[in-house]
Design a protein around this motif. Structure first.
Motif, PDB file in Angstrom:
ATOM      1  N   ARG A 187      44.176  36.273  30.226  1.00 17.94           N
ATOM      2  CA  ARG A 187      43.274  37.413  30.463  1.00 17.94           C
ATOM      3  C   ARG A 187      43.804  38.666  29.779  1.00 17.94           C
ATOM      4  O   ARG A 187      43.041  39.423  29.190  1.00 17.94           O
ATOM      5  CB  ARG A 187      43.090  37.649  31.967  1.00 17.94           C
ATOM      6  CG  ARG A 187      42.309  36.548  32.673  1.00 17.94           C
ATOM      7  CD  ARG A 187      42.093  36.894  34.135  1.00 17.94           C
ATOM      8  NE  ARG A 187      41.164  37.984  34.283  1.00 17.94           N
ATOM      9  CZ  ARG A 187      39.878  37.840  34.587  1.00 17.94           C
ATOM     10  NH1 ARG A 187      39.381  36.661  34.821  1.00 17.94           N
ATOM     11  NH2 ARG A 187      39.092  38.888  34.672  1.00 17.94           N
ATOM     12  N   ALA A 215      36.099  32.517  37.633  1.00 21.05           N
ATOM     13  CA  ALA A 215      36.813  32.486  36.354  1.00 21.05           C
ATOM     14  C   ALA A 215      37.566  31.165  36.259  1.00 21.05           C
ATOM     15  O   ALA A 215      37.986  30.615  37.276  1.00 21.05           O
ATOM     16  CB  ALA A 215      37.807  33.648  36.263  1.00 21.05           C
ATOM     17  N   PHE A 241      27.772  51.889  48.458  1.00 20.59           N
ATOM     18  CA  PHE A 241      29.145  51.451  48.756  1.00 20.59           C
ATOM     19  C   PHE A 241      29.900  51.249  47.452  1.00 20.59           C
ATOM     20  O   PHE A 241      29.322  50.810  46.461  1.00 20.59           O
ATOM     21  CB  PHE A 241      29.124  50.141  49.545  1.00 20.59           C
ATOM     22  CG  PHE A 241      28.365  50.274  50.819  1.00 20.59           C
ATOM     23  CD1 PHE A 241      28.857  51.084  51.825  1.00 20.59           C
ATOM     24  CD2 PHE A 241      27.142  49.658  50.994  1.00 20.59           C
ATOM     25  CE1 PHE A 241      28.158  51.258  52.998  1.00 20.59           C
ATOM     26  CE2 PHE A 241      26.427  49.826  52.157  1.00 20.59           C
ATOM     27  CZ  PHE A 241      26.932  50.623  53.164  1.00 20.59           C
ATOM     28  N   ILE A 259      41.373  39.372  38.481  1.00 18.08           N
ATOM     29  CA  ILE A 259      40.000  39.905  38.461  1.00 18.08           C
ATOM     30  C   ILE A 259      40.052  41.262  39.166  1.00 18.08           C
ATOM     31  O   ILE A 259      40.572  41.361  40.274  1.00 18.08           O
ATOM     32  CB  ILE A 259      39.007  38.951  39.168  1.00 18.08           C
ATOM     33  CG1 ILE A 259      38.937  37.618  38.411  1.00 18.08           C
ATOM     34  CG2 ILE A 259      37.622  39.590  39.266  1.00 18.08           C
ATOM     35  CD1 ILE A 259      37.954  36.615  38.994  1.00 18.08           C
TER      36      ILE A 259
HETATM   37  C1  LIG Z   1      38.284  43.782  32.868  1.00 16.32           C
HETATM   38  C2  LIG Z   1      37.341  43.135  33.856  1.00 16.32           C
HETATM   39  C3  LIG Z   1      37.302  41.769  33.999  1.00 16.32           C
HETATM   40  C4  LIG Z   1      36.447  41.148  34.919  1.00 16.32           C
HETATM   41  N1  LIG Z   1      36.458  39.781  35.023  1.00 16.32           N
HETATM   42  C5  LIG Z   1      35.658  39.170  35.930  1.00 16.32           C
HETATM   43  C6  LIG Z   1      35.693  37.741  36.086  1.00 16.32           C
HETATM   44  O1  LIG Z   1      36.465  37.047  35.432  1.00 16.32           O
HETATM   45  N2  LIG Z   1      34.854  37.175  36.984  1.00 16.32           N
HETATM   46  C7  LIG Z   1      34.002  37.925  37.735  1.00 16.32           C
HETATM   47  O2  LIG Z   1      33.274  37.331  38.553  1.00 16.32           O
HETATM   48  N3  LIG Z   1      33.949  39.271  37.626  1.00 16.32           N
HETATM   49  C8  LIG Z   1      34.748  39.918  36.739  1.00 16.32           C
HETATM   50  N4  LIG Z   1      34.700  41.287  36.607  1.00 16.32           N
HETATM   51  C9  LIG Z   1      33.744  42.059  37.417  1.00 16.32           C
HETATM   52  C10 LIG Z   1      34.342  42.631  38.723  1.00 16.32           C
HETATM   53  O3  LIG Z   1      35.735  42.572  38.703  1.00 16.32           O
HETATM   54  C11 LIG Z   1      33.850  41.875  39.954  1.00 16.32           C
HETATM   55  O4  LIG Z   1      32.448  41.877  39.996  1.00 16.32           O
HETATM   56  C12 LIG Z   1      34.373  42.484  41.246  1.00 16.32           C
HETATM   57  O5  LIG Z   1      34.060  41.653  42.347  1.00 16.32           O
HETATM   58  C13 LIG Z   1      33.817  43.874  41.506  1.00 16.32           C
HETATM   59  O6  LIG Z   1      34.509  44.420  42.618  1.00 16.32           O
HETATM   60  P1  LIG Z   1      34.522  45.970  42.915  1.00 16.32           P
HETATM   61  O7  LIG Z   1      35.156  46.124  44.262  1.00 16.32           O
HETATM   62  O8  LIG Z   1      35.142  46.710  41.792  1.00 16.32           O
HETATM   63  O9  LIG Z   1      32.966  46.253  42.978  1.00 16.32           O
HETATM   64  P2  LIG Z   1      32.154  47.642  42.803  1.00 16.32           P
HETATM   65  O10 LIG Z   1      31.978  47.875  41.344  1.00 16.32           O
HETATM   66  O11 LIG Z   1      32.815  48.713  43.577  1.00 16.32           O
HETATM   67  O12 LIG Z   1      30.792  47.259  43.466  1.00 16.32           O
HETATM   68  C14 LIG Z   1      29.907  46.307  42.885  1.00 16.32           C
HETATM   69  C15 LIG Z   1      28.607  46.265  43.687  1.00 16.32           C
HETATM   70  O13 LIG Z   1      28.854  45.795  44.997  1.00 16.32           O
HETATM   71  C16 LIG Z   1      28.492  46.754  45.994  1.00 16.32           C
HETATM   72  N5  LIG Z   1      29.562  46.679  47.010  1.00 16.32           N
HETATM   73  C17 LIG Z   1      30.881  46.940  46.845  1.00 16.32           C
HETATM   74  N6  LIG Z   1      31.578  46.627  47.960  1.00 16.32           N
HETATM   75  C18 LIG Z   1      30.669  46.164  48.857  1.00 16.32           C
HETATM   76  C19 LIG Z   1      30.767  45.680  50.202  1.00 16.32           C
HETATM   77  N7  LIG Z   1      31.946  45.578  50.840  1.00 16.32           N
HETATM   78  N8  LIG Z   1      29.627  45.302  50.842  1.00 16.32           N
HETATM   79  C20 LIG Z   1      28.434  45.377  50.211  1.00 16.32           C
HETATM   80  N9  LIG Z   1      28.281  45.827  48.940  1.00 16.32           N
HETATM   81  C21 LIG Z   1      29.380  46.208  48.270  1.00 16.32           C
HETATM   82  C22 LIG Z   1      28.434  48.076  45.243  1.00 16.32           C
HETATM   83  O14 LIG Z   1      27.512  48.975  45.863  1.00 16.32           O
HETATM   84  C23 LIG Z   1      27.972  47.640  43.872  1.00 16.32           C
HETATM   85  O15 LIG Z   1      26.577  47.467  43.830  1.00 16.32           O
HETATM   86  C24 LIG Z   1      35.573  41.936  35.711  1.00 16.32           C
HETATM   87  C25 LIG Z   1      35.619  43.339  35.583  1.00 16.32           C
HETATM   88  C26 LIG Z   1      36.497  43.941  34.678  1.00 16.32           C
HETATM   89  C27 LIG Z   1      36.546  45.443  34.581  1.00 16.32           C
END
Ligand SMILES: Cc1cc2nc3c(=O)[nH]c(=O)nc-3n(C[C@H](O)[C@H](O)[C@H](O)COP(=O)(O)OP(=O)(O)OC[C@H]3O[C@@H](n4cnc5c(N)ncnc54)[C@H](O)[C@@H]3O)c2cc1C
Length: 337
Positions: free
Chosen positions: A222, A127, A47, A113
């Motif tokens: 940020r 955060a 996913f 985020i």
């Molecule tokens: C510049 C930057 C800053 C950030 N700052 C923070 C911060 O301050 N705090 C923080 O906690 N994180 C931070 N992150 C990390 C990120 O934003 C979070 O972890 C966010 O929740 C990831 O969401 P995504 O939808 O992009 O996940 P993805 O990268 O698409 O997925 C992450 C994982 O979850 C699984 N997955 C995705 N959606 C689902 C679903 N609906 N059900 C089951 N599994 C699923 C995927 O298979 C993968 O293993 C940051 C990232 C960046 C690039």
């Protein structure tokens, strides 16, 4: 359904890998169809939300399902509180802005985020002194074995620091469909003591901030210290902040006087960024990969041409040098695929 599909635009590291198959699910029905296709063809699935917490180290031999389920609903609770439910494919920051626009409080410290709402419970995103567990009510999931819909409340999610049941024993067993939060409609609980929020507000001459002003301060901080994935590929903090026993911390304090630490009962959380910086990694580049010049905890695809393997190997070198200097084993926060 796409075949032999490039995932470069779908991961914030901008790593150029391919998936055998790629499908977008706009509804639960489409999600079930994609899962059915995977099962019929004996393919593993993965996913994807916003792709901001994954590192692809190689092509994905299976079906990538991008979750696009959309919709937000609001249920008033009482004069102070409201329940807000957002579907998995809603963009997190846009969801936070939607709530702030309606003057719903609780999410403001989590502004900007990256990623989607459906992923927020995976690692209990956090955060500036707030984690989603603080306002979380429940999430609806699809059980991937039975294809039944189940509800996970706060207790069942077993949230920890950047952790939940979905990264532990529930890993690979559920897909999160929507998440419900309890937010305030008045008498908001303003949290400004964490990080530079207070200083940022003072700079703007704000004494009693609104939730919208807290959000603005968080966004500004940020933007000033974290690289924008649209400009340089990254996934935010690459490692978790390690928690070590107090005795180990005290012994490290004798060798490293300035070591920062946040005590919690009989353990101490140490900022991983500080440890990495002390090992000389801040701003250092090897080939296409670097540690960010302003925040050592963030690994960047410096040239835009890095492979996932290069980024992974770079992170291994950081782990090894921190282990050698401090005896602390860093754990990756980013999901390695
Ligand atoms: C510049 C930057 C800053 C950030 N700052 C923070 C911060 O301050 N705090 C923080 O906690 N994180 C931070 N992150 C990390 C990120 O934003 C979070 O972890 C966010 O929740 C990831 O969401 P995504 O939808 O992009 O996940 P993805 O990268 O698409 O997925 C992450 C994982 O979850 C699984 N997955 C995705 N959606 C689902 C679903 N609906 N059900 C089951 N599994 C699923 C995927 O298979 C993968 O293993 C940051 C990232 C960046 C690039």
């Amino acid at each position: 359904m796409h075949e032999n599909f490039s995932l470069k635009p779908y991961n914030t590291f901008g790593v150029d890998v391919k998936a055998n198959y790629f499908a977008e699910a706009n509804t639960v029905e489409e999600l079930k169809e994609a899962l059915h296709f995977s099962k019929e063809n004996n393919l593993p699935w993965l996913f994807l939300g916003g792709g901001s917490n994954v590192l692809f180290t190689c092509d994905f031999n299976g079906l990538v399902i991008k979750l696009n389920l959309k919709g937000i609903s609001v249920q008033p609770q009482n004069e102070n509180e409201v329940l807000v439910t957002a579907k998995a494919g809603e963009n997190w920051h846009e969801f936070v802005m939607f709530c702030l626009d309606k003057n719903f409080g609780g999410l403001e410290n989590l502004s900007l985020i990256p990623g989607n709402v459906g992923t927020s419970p995976m690692q209990n995103i956090g955060a500036y002194g707030t984690e989603i567990k603080d306002i979380f009510v429940n999430c609806t999931v699809l059980n991937l074995e039975t294809l039944e819909i189940e509800t996970f409340d706060l207790e069942k999610c077993r949230f920890g620091y950047r952790d939940s049941i979905f990264k532990q024993e529930g890993k690979g067993k559920y897909v999160i469909l929507d998440v419900t939060f309890k937010l305030t409609t008045q008498n908001h609980y303003i949290k400004t003591e964490y990080g530079a929020i207070q200083a940022e507000l003072e700079n703007s001459g704000i004494e009693n901030p609104t939730i919208q002003e807290v959000s603005k301060a968080v966004i500004s901080i940020r933007q000033s210290k974290l690289p924008d994935p649209k400009e340089v590929g990254n996934a935010g903090s690459f490692f978790k902040n390690p928690t070590i026993p107090s005795a180990q911390f005290e012994s490290l304090q004798q060798r490293f006087e300035n070591i920062p630490g946040y005590p919690n009962e009989d353990s101490v959380k140490v900022p991983a960024g500080w440890l990495i910086e002390q090992c000389g990694w801040k701003g250092k580049q090897i080939g296409n990969v670097a540690s960010h010049k302003l925040q050592a905890l963030v690994i960047v695809n410096a040239t835009g041409k890095a492979t996932g393997k290069e980024i992974y190997d770079f992170s291994t070198e950081i782990i090894n040098s921190v282990k050698e200097k401090f005896g602390i084993e860093l754990e990756r926060e980013v999901n390695i695929i």
